[in-house]
Design an enzyme around this catalytic site. Structure first.
Site, PDB file in Angstrom:
ATOM      1  N   HIS A 145       0.669  -1.039   0.022  1.00  0.00           N
ATOM      2  CA  HIS A 145       0.058   0.041  -0.068  1.00  0.00           C
ATOM      3  C   HIS A 145       1.010   1.095   0.028  1.00  0.00           C
ATOM      4  O   HIS A 145       0.236   2.406  -0.511  1.00  0.00           O
ATOM      5  CB  HIS A 145      -1.020  -0.079   1.208  1.00  0.00           C
ATOM      6  CG  HIS A 145      -2.157  -0.992   1.066  1.00  0.00           C
ATOM      7  ND1 HIS A 145      -2.844  -1.272   0.149  1.00  0.00           N
ATOM      8  CD2 HIS A 145      -2.354  -2.069   2.393  1.00  0.00           C
ATOM      9  CE1 HIS A 145      -3.771  -2.098   0.473  1.00  0.00           C
ATOM     10  NE2 HIS A 145      -3.420  -2.847   1.721  1.00  0.00           N
ATOM     11  N   ASP A 182      -3.319 -10.781  -2.118  1.00  0.00           N
ATOM     12  CA  ASP A 182      -3.643 -10.145  -0.963  1.00  0.00           C
ATOM     13  C   ASP A 182      -5.188  -9.805  -0.855  1.00  0.00           C
ATOM     14  O   ASP A 182      -5.596  -9.390  -2.202  1.00  0.00           O
ATOM     15  CB  ASP A 182      -3.066  -8.830  -0.533  1.00  0.00           C
ATOM     16  CG  ASP A 182      -3.196  -8.341   0.893  1.00  0.00           C
ATOM     17  OD1 ASP A 182      -2.429  -8.722   1.712  1.00  0.00           O
ATOM     18  OD2 ASP A 182      -4.315  -7.644   1.138  1.00  0.00           O
ATOM     19  N   HIS A 184      -6.387  -6.931  -0.124  1.00  0.00           N
ATOM     20  CA  HIS A 184      -6.764  -5.650  -0.391  1.00  0.00           C
ATOM     21  C   HIS A 184      -5.973  -5.321  -1.792  1.00  0.00           C
ATOM     22  O   HIS A 184      -4.672  -5.715  -1.844  1.00  0.00           O
ATOM     23  CB  HIS A 184      -6.142  -4.695   0.546  1.00  0.00           C
ATOM     24  CG  HIS A 184      -7.048  -4.858   2.029  1.00  0.00           C
ATOM     25  ND1 HIS A 184      -6.426  -5.802   3.002  1.00  0.00           N
ATOM     26  CD2 HIS A 184      -8.416  -4.428   2.274  1.00  0.00           C
ATOM     27  CE1 HIS A 184      -7.542  -5.922   3.909  1.00  0.00           C
ATOM     28  NE2 HIS A 184      -8.345  -5.018   3.737  1.00  0.00           N
TER      29      HIS A 184
END
Length: 399
Positions: A145, A182, A184
């Site tokens: 991220h 993942d 996300h």
């Protein structure tokens, strides 16, 4: 309809010779030095259970240790801005510093984050040099991220992006495949490479959740169009569903791309017991995805596959899932992916495959050829209405 001959595929897997692999494990007690505070899901205990896993009788002595190193400043700057690096360095020795609403540092966090990024580079170096066949980097904090100039979602430095650039600039590898399974979407990784055709980013992730990016239409920019393949999914996808998507979408694209190295952002929050997730993957499903990736690596890049830990916040689920991934990587099991594929929901997977082919057929010959004459799924209107309702719901509550 899932067009696999499950019986023939299973028989072929059963007849394969068992080949043990030299799998490297990158680990270090210093990774426990980053702690965002009590009751945070991204915690040092995540690695405690994995370190204990490696001492189990059936795994002890099966792996080669890889020692990490700190990432060098020029390696960090290939992904992150100089100002952002200085901002993280300024947190060293300080108490809790919030970088965003989900991400904060502790006194050792900057050092640990540099050790995570540099450690992954070291793992790639060992695989490239042939000291090990493949490797798993048990590092934290996670990285996918992290943006060029911002920490996000528990992530400080973008480990996989830094390592991909290291592989290209220091080891001379031309094409890198980054697979992110993942829960996300790996927004930071996507943004790093979205205009670069030398890095193919393939992401399966849960739609309509953090970080609210990764739509099917995000295909890349400029010369990088088509090299950013997002596969957003509604909650509820399980083992067979994921393996169908890997076989029908990831595998043909990867074989056409012909990477020199495969990196995996391995998040275990798609496990059915993860507190942050909504997927239904079991340890067997993680082994199956690993088997497909190993097969792709064997065909494209002499088996060069390196995984790095991202999410996964139920400690028991994380331990059990990583165990099966490691067994697969080390050649101590060979998962029959075709028997798992029979559990897939053909209506759900057919719709996802149809949408991805419709978007990416113009960029990938294998998808265009396989999409020729493929009918629109009969439940398209239902799914499309559902997606529209969810999007309108989200817009309403953002306002």
């Amino acid at each position: 309809m899932i067009d696999f001959d499950a019986a023939a595929g299973s028989e072929e897997i059963k007849n394969r010779p068992v080949t043990k692999k030299r799998t490297g494990i990158l680990k270090d007690p210093r990774y426990a030095g980053h702690c965002m505070g009590p009751d945070e899901p991204e915690c040092p205990e995540r690695l405690d259970v994995l370190n204990a896993l490696l001492l189990e009788p059936d795994l002890s002595g099966c792996f080669q240790d890889i020692s990490p190193r700190m990432a060098e400043n020029d390696e960090l700057q290939r992904v992150h801005s100089a100002d952002y690096i200085k901002r993280l360095e300024a947190t060293s020795g300080r108490g809790s510093v919030y970088l965003d609403e989900d991400t904060r540092t502790s006194p050792l966090s900057n050092e640990v984050a540099q050790l995570a990024a540099g450690g992954l580079c070291r793992a790639i170096e060992d695989v490239h040099a042939g000291r090990v066949d493949n490797a798993f980097a048990l590092v934290r904090p996670p990285g996918h991220h992290a943006e060029r100039a911002a920490a996000r979602g528990f992530c400080l430095y973008n480990n996989v992006a830094i390592a991909a650039r290291y592989a290209q600039n220091k080891l001379g590898l031309a094409r890198i495949l980054v697979v992110d399974w993942d829960l996300h979407h790996g927004n930071g990784t996507q943004h790093c490479f979205e205009d670069d055709p030398s890095v193919l980013f393939f992401s399966t992730h849960q739609a309509f959740t953090y970080p609210h990016s990764g739509s099917l239409r995000e295909v890349g920019k400029g010369s990088g169009k088509g090299y950013n393949v997002n596969v957003p999914l509604l909650p509820g996808f399980g083992d067979g569903d994921y393996l169908v998507l890997f076989e029908r979408l990831l595998k043909p694209i990867a074989l056409e791309f012909k990477p020199d190295l495969i990196l995996v952002s391995a998040g275990f929050d798609i496990h059915f017991n993860d507190p942050l997730g909504g997927m239904k993957v079991t340890p067997e499903g993680f082994a199956g995805m690993t088997r497909i990736l190993l097969d792709i690596a064997a065909q494209c890049c002499q088996g060069k596959l390196v995984m790095t830990l991202e999410g996964g916040y139920n400690l028991e689920a994380l331990r059990d899932s990583v165990r099966e991934v490691l067994r697969e990587m080390a050649g101590r099991r060979t998962t029959d992916i075709y028997s798992i594929i029979t559990s897939a929901n053909p209506r759900k997977t057919a719709y996802v495959i149809w949408r991805v082919k419709r978007m990416h057929g113009k960029y990938w010959k294998t998808l265009a050829m396989s999409a020729a004459g493929e009918p629109e799924p009969d439940h398209f209107p239902i799914m499309d209405r559902l997606r529209g309702d969810l999007a309108r719901w989200m817009t309403f509550f953002r306002v």
